[in-house]
Design an enzyme around this catalytic site. Structure first.
Site, PDB file in Angstrom:
ATOM      1  N   ASP A   2       0.872  -1.168   0.000  1.00  0.00           N
ATOM      2  CA  ASP A   2       0.000   0.000   0.000  1.00  0.00           C
ATOM      3  C   ASP A   2       0.916   1.228   0.000  1.00  0.00           C
ATOM      4  O   ASP A   2       2.146   1.118   0.120  1.00  0.00           O
ATOM      5  CB  ASP A   2      -0.965   0.007   1.188  1.00  0.00           C
ATOM      6  CG  ASP A   2      -2.170   0.913   0.890  1.00  0.00           C
ATOM      7  OD1 ASP A   2      -2.066   1.784  -0.002  1.00  0.00           O
ATOM      8  OD2 ASP A   2      -3.212   0.770   1.557  1.00  0.00           O
TER       9      ASP A   2
HETATM   10  C1  NOJ Z   1      -3.816   4.086   0.131  1.00  0.00           C
HETATM   11  C2  NOJ Z   1      -5.047   3.246   0.210  1.00  0.00           C
HETATM   12  O1  NOJ Z   1      -5.052   2.510   1.419  1.00  0.00           O
HETATM   13  C3  NOJ Z   1      -5.213   2.273  -0.941  1.00  0.00           C
HETATM   14  O2  NOJ Z   1      -6.480   1.681  -0.864  1.00  0.00           O
HETATM   15  C4  NOJ Z   1      -5.004   2.969  -2.259  1.00  0.00           C
HETATM   16  O3  NOJ Z   1      -5.211   2.069  -3.313  1.00  0.00           O
HETATM   17  C5  NOJ Z   1      -3.612   3.561  -2.278  1.00  0.00           C
HETATM   18  N1  NOJ Z   1      -3.485   4.524  -1.219  1.00  0.00           N
HETATM   19  C6  NOJ Z   1      -3.278   4.217  -3.623  1.00  0.00           C
HETATM   20  O4  NOJ Z   1      -4.001   5.370  -3.774  1.00  0.00           O
END
Ligand code: NOJ
Length: 752
Positions: free
Chosen positions: A281
């Protein structure tokens, strides 16, 4: 070099053996020419924002990295023209000409925005959900994207967590079906098709189980529990062919998921056979420094050793892995393994064949927000609304007389899209106020007053609503008086109230999940007028509605329904569409009931009947939810016949068919979601009091009957035992069928 030489892209999500061989040969050849640094570049997801940055040197540095092969993919960049520009740098100017892929959070539509995922699940319509992902993919790929960070399949039992809005709710069976539908919708049957995109299942794993619903919080649970309740949707999504997976921010067994070998390698690859790649993530590799797992070098090593292939924007891999390999701390095989997985994704996406496959600059004009997509989103949105109360059949409203539309959500086009709608085009959408006026034409009058702001306190308003709901500068009193005078002239009041979209989604945990103060006061004042009131509840989570349920005539839960909200709400309010949505998360009586699931376990002292001291119950609130899982009313009524069973005894090879006949006994044609639950009466481990094991969405004309049959086999009865083996244990079972998880009929049967 040869990378851009024409190769045959394996044109399906599960390519033939010969194609795989060809792919392996191609990748072997390419990797032989790659330096260590170039391989690590493939494991690095660059931030697209840098390319657009006005900050001195930032864009140049981004371009340098692409040119020198220090990044293999890009986050948050779209627009066919811009993607083409950056792809050209990679393909024309880098040493090995390796194309990049481009990813974005396309979560519930692109510019044609569908309802938030929690709402979509409430349609229980897997075909519509699949189509919503298809539409999203068609629009997103027209804008240069070929990778979406969806579906989010995290099971959640606690609506304090704002990201409950992004998943399918509390149930692993339903969550698995939704996950499969989304993957099918995005990926289609051919990843290399220029209108499909690669799905990324997230957040692996257990992200929805953070303690106290607090964002990014610790997760700790037994393996038995995770296998039964939390893991099934991730597995279902990869079994459906999802080619990428995102690690989560939380810990699992005390180790952050991003650096968790058991999770990312033993379970995901060795046990489940996942063949795709795992992305972290956002900065979750470097976040492990704050978790206390070591410095940048240590967390980068932890992640790569755990099986984490692609570093999303923390640059920990870029900074540390070269040195780690050269000093022998990690093996070259680990780098090669991850690099191969990324190249494989590029191959399957068809990028080596044509790096500009997703960059047709004329496509967006044709498909983005096209009438067919908008019609689909409107139809789907109406299916996601859940009618929670309809006293005296107040709904549907007639298109006549005077209707007072009040509330802070009534005149808005920014908020309706819900969280994660980067590509929404609010200038192309209409407000509810406009939608209702359009629907009634000259037959009725829509009077409007805002009534109140989102919340009294301006500072809190700013924090919650950010840019999505603008504050009205008039005093609270002026706003309320205007609403009361409008209400006084009307026959019926429609109150568009709730949370603003930014009160759910990432970073939006709340302990108070009741209607904000100013809006509750507005409703109380309106209720005193004695006029019939319909509440349209805009939220991204289940909320506590005790007062509203007691004092208002009708409640329609409309979530954040996307670009076509106005038309879809009008369709349902005036009965052109009969509501059919059913809850996929219980609406509680009190926030203190969390964590909550209808599929709970009996304790040794369950509550039977009324409150009893020293039983599993609360002194101050009942155990059940206010609106149960699976619940939702219609404008028509459905009668359920008694359950008939093909047999009441089966063996492990056998099957029992449980059937009910449903009759539409009301005055409208309508859809019903027939649900089957099963209870395993005795087990080697405790078993839930009921678990969803099947459902069917049927359409019945007035007076029409239809028999729904559910097949029960040994597979249906399987669960994970204490050793996490998937087994069915002989013994007694109860099958329950009904319109929701509470109002069911039951029959018993035996598995020999
Ligand atoms: C953080 C989020 O937790 C995730 O769901 C997302 O896909 C990513 N950022 C990328 O934006």
């Amino acid at each position: 070099m040869a990378a851009v030489l024409v190769v045959l892209a394996a044109c399906c999500t599960s390519p033939e053996k010969a194609d795989l061989k060809k792919m392996d040969f191609f990748i072997d050849d390419l990797m032989e020419q790659m330096t260590l640094r170039e391989k690590i570049g493939q494991l690095t997801l660059l931030e697209g924002e840098a390319y657009r940055s006005a900050k001195e040197g930032r864009k140049e540095e981004f371009i340098r990295r692409v040119r020198e092969g220090e990044g293999g993919s890009v986050l948050d960049m779209y627009g066919a023209r811009q993607v083409r520009e950056v792809q050209r740098i990679a393909v024309d100017q880098s040493r090995l000409h390796i194309p990049m892929f481009f990813g974005l959070d396309v979560i519930h539509g692109f510019s044609t925005v569908f309802p938030i995922p929690l709402a979509l699940a409430c349609s229980w319509d897997m075909e519509a959900i699949e189509r919503s992902a298809r539409v999203a993919a068609r629009e997103a790929t027209a804008e240069g994207l070929c990778w979406t960070f969806s579906p989010m399949v995290d099971i959640c039992h606690d609506a304090r967590w704002g990201r409950i809005a992004e998943g399918a709710g509390e149930d692993p069976y339903l969550g698995s079906r939704v996950a499969e539908a989304m993957v099918r919708g995005y990926q289609g049957t051919c990843l290399a098709d220029s209108t499909t995109m690669m799905a990324c299942v997230k957040h692996f794993g257990l992200y929805g189980a953070g303690e106290a619903g607090r964002e990014y919080n610790t997760v700790d649970m037994s393996h038995w529990r995770m296998y039964n309740e939390y893991l099934p949707p991730y597995k279902a999504a990869i079994d459906a062919g999802a080619f990428s997976m995102m690690s989560s921010f939380n810990t699992v067994d005390g180790v952050p998921a991003t650096g968790n070998y058991w999770l990312l390698t033993e379970l995901l690859r060795n046990e489940w056979g996942f063949q795709g790649f795992v992305v972290s993530d956002y900065a979750s590799i470097s976040d492990m420094i704050d978790h206390g797992m070591g410095d940048t070098a240590a967390v980068a090593e932890l992640a790569i050793e755990a099986g984490l292939d692609l570093d999303m924007c923390s640059d920990a891999y870029a900074h540390s892995l070269e040195q780690a390999v050269r000093s022998g701390r990690i093996s070259m095989e680990l780098i090669d393994q991850s690099c191969r997985r990324i190249l494989k994704a590029k191959y399957l996406l068809g990028l080596f064949d044509d790096p500009y496959r997703y960059c047709d600059t004329t496509m967006a004009e044709r498909v983005v927000l096209c009438p067919e997509h908008r019609a689909e989103a409107r139809r789907t949105a109406a299916e996601t609304f859940v009618l929670l109360k309809n006293q005296g059949n107040l709904l549907p409203l007639q298109k006549k007389g005077r209707i007072a539309l009040v509330g802070p959500m009534a005149d808005d086009t920014l908020n309706i899209s819900g969280m994660w709608s980067w590509c929404a085009r609010p200038d192309q959408y209409i407000t509810l106020r406009e939608g209702l006026r359009k629907a009634v034409g000259s037959n009725a009058e829509i009077l409007y007053a805002r009534g109140c702001n989102l919340i009294y306190d301006a500072a809190t308003d700013k924090k919650y609503a950010r840019k999505y709901i603008t504050r009205d500068s008039r005093s609270d009193k002026e706003l309320l008086n205007e609403a009361l005078s409008v209400a006084a002239r009307a026959d019926v009041i429609v109150a568009a109230v709730g949370e603003c979209s930014e009160m759910s989604g990432e970073g939006a945990s709340m302990v108070n999940i009741q209607l904000p103060d100013a809006q509750r006061d507005l409703l109380e004042a309106l209720a005193k007028t004695g006029k019939p009131i319909v509440m349209l509840n805009f939220t991204g989570r289940p909320v506590v509605l005790n007062w509203e349920n007691e004092h208002l005539d009708a409640i329609l839960q409309v979530w954040f329904a996307g670009s076509e909200t106005a038309d879809a709400v009008a369709d349902v309010l005036f009965g052109d569409v009969v509501p059919s949505g059913k809850l996929t998360t219980t609406f509680p009586r009190h926030v203190g009931q969390y964590p909550f699931s209808y599929a709970c376990y009996n304790t040794g002292r369950p509550q039977y009947g009324d409150f009893q001291r020293c039983r599993t119950n609360y002194l101050d609130v009942e155990n059940d939810g206010l609106f149960p899982f699976g619940y939702g009313l219609s404008y028509t009524s459905f009668d359920y016949s008694p359950i008939t069973m093909s047999d009441t005894v089966m063996n492990s090879k056998g099957e029992i068919v449980a059937s009910v006949t449903i009759t539409n006994t009301g005055n409208y044609d309508g859809c019903e979601v027939v649900q089957m639950y099963i209870r395993d009466v005795y087990g080697s481990v405790v078993r839930p009091v009921k678990e969803l094991k099947g459902f069917e969405r049927i359409m019945l004309k007035k007076g029409e009957s239809h028999t729904v049959s559910f097949s029960i086999t040994e597979e249906t009865l399987k669960f994970y035992n204490a050793a996490c083996q998937h087994v069915a244990e002989p013994g007694d079972f109860v099958v329950m069928i009904g319109p929701n998880s509470r109002d069911v009929q039951q029959r018993r049967f035996v598995l020999n």
